[in-house]
Structure formats: C-alpha cells, structure tokens
Design an enzyme around this catalytic site. Structure first.
Site, PDB file in Angstrom:
ATOM      1  N   CYS A  74      29.755  -9.268  -2.050  1.00 13.41           N
ATOM      2  CA  CYS A  74      30.723  -8.175  -2.148  1.00 13.41           C
ATOM      3  C   CYS A  74      32.075  -8.542  -1.571  1.00 13.41           C
ATOM      4  O   CYS A  74      33.027  -7.792  -1.720  1.00 13.41           O
ATOM      5  CB  CYS A  74      30.184  -6.958  -1.404  1.00 13.41           C
ATOM      6  SG  CYS A  74      29.867  -7.341   0.323  1.00 13.41           S
ATOM      7  N   ASP A  93      32.803  -8.663   1.592  1.00 14.71           N
ATOM      8  CA  ASP A  93      33.046  -8.025   2.883  1.00 14.71           C
ATOM      9  C   ASP A  93      32.979  -9.057   4.016  1.00 14.71           C
ATOM     10  O   ASP A  93      32.285 -10.060   3.912  1.00 14.71           O
ATOM     11  CB  ASP A  93      32.012  -6.924   3.138  1.00 14.71           C
ATOM     12  CG  ASP A  93      32.222  -5.734   2.205  1.00 14.71           C
ATOM     13  OD1 ASP A  93      33.272  -5.700   1.554  1.00 14.71           O
ATOM     14  OD2 ASP A  93      31.346  -4.864   2.149  1.00 14.71           O
ATOM     15  N   CYS A 148      23.671  -6.036   3.520  1.00 12.40           N
ATOM     16  CA  CYS A 148      24.797  -5.764   4.419  1.00 12.40           C
ATOM     17  C   CYS A 148      24.408  -6.026   5.873  1.00 12.40           C
ATOM     18  O   CYS A 148      25.228  -6.490   6.669  1.00 12.40           O
ATOM     19  CB  CYS A 148      25.268  -4.325   4.280  1.00 12.40           C
ATOM     20  SG  CYS A 148      25.449  -3.769   2.582  1.00 12.40           S
TER      21      CYS A 148
HETATM   22 FE1  FES Z   1      29.398  -5.602   1.371  1.00  9.21          FE
HETATM   23 FE2  FES Z   1      27.730  -3.904   2.324  1.00  9.21          FE
HETATM   24  S1  FES Z   1      28.472  -3.941   0.328  1.00  9.21           S
HETATM   25  S2  FES Z   1      28.477  -5.654   3.292  1.00  9.21           S
END
Ligand code: FES
Length: 146
Positions: free
Chosen positions: A33, A35, A102
């Site tokens: 993702c 992140d 995550c």
């Molecule tokens: Fe990226 Fe949760 S969707 S860490």
C-alpha cells in the site's frame, strides 16, 4: 468491523511523535500500500525507556503502531523482540483479515529500530535479523537524519 481497542488507539494514538537523538530509529514501508512507519527508541541499560512513532498510513497501521509502542515501553530488548504482530493484534482484540498485513509493519519497525541501535553500538542482539528492505522508497523520509 474494528474492535473498540483498535478505534481507541486510532482516535487517540499513544506515543506519537519523535525522539531527538534516539538510540535507534527504524523505518519500514509496506510494499502493498506504500504506507510508512517510523519508530524511535530510547534505550538505556538494555531497557526501552521511551518509544515514539510516526506512521504515514492507514488507521489499522496507526492503531498497531500505537499499541506496539505501549507493549515495548519499559521492556528489555529481549522482551521487545517478542512483541510480534500477532501479539499486537491480540492486544487490540483482533484486526479484520484484510488489515493483518498492516500490523506486520509495527513488528518490522521495532526490529529495524533495534537493529539500528545494535549497529550504532557495535553489539549483537540475539535472534534479531537485519531489516528487510522491500524497496527503496522508504528512504525518502530519512532526510532529517544526520
Ligand atoms: Fe497500508 Fe494498512 S493499508 S498499512
């Protein structure tokens, strides 16, 4: 969908921020993702005296970072190594299956920060593996390092 604990840690994250001159800093990124999570550890006499995090990510990542910092604070390095993503998820009363990845960030970020600490001090931490470098994009937020 989310437990009360997840919502609580998402709405009121514990230990958010950064530590100046931290003993160890770990940055990890989630290739799925994009992140990013950054963990700062303040370690004295083998004890994690303080811990802070910064997460540029989804709510589940924020909640797991928050819970993970709570779980390692005041612990020894050995105890902190046992704070797995599973332990963090259990402490949060679970995460929806699509959000399990995550929580892996929190475990990886703590390990990366411990690795950084070990490198800086020329010590070896038993059972600690070098952080996985999924790809290079997470180096972007290194610019505030010396
Ligand atoms: Fe990226 Fe949760 S969707 S860490």
């Amino acid at each position: 969908m989310y437990s009360e604990k997840v919502m609580d840690h998402f709405m009121n994250p514990r230990n958010m921020g950064e530590i100046e001159n931290a003993s160890g800093v770990g940055v990890v990124g989630n290739p799925k993702c994009g992140d990013i999570m950054k963990i700062y550890l303040d370690i004295e006499d083998g004890i994690i005296k303080d811990v802070k995090f910064k997460t540029f990510g989804c709510g589940a990542a924020v909640a797991t970072s928050s819970m993970a910092t709570e779980l390692v604070k005041g612990k020894t390095i050995e105890e902190a190594l046992k704070v797995t993503n599973k332990a963090v998820m259990e402490a949060l009363d679970g995460l929806p299956p699509v959000k399990v990845h995550c929580s892996v960030l929190a475990e990886e970020a703590i390990h990366a920060a411990l690795w950084d600490y070990a490198q800086k001090n020329g010590i070896e931490i038993e059972g600690l593996k070098p952080p996985v470098d999924h790809d290079d994009h997470h180096h972007d937020i290194h610019e505030d390092d010396e």
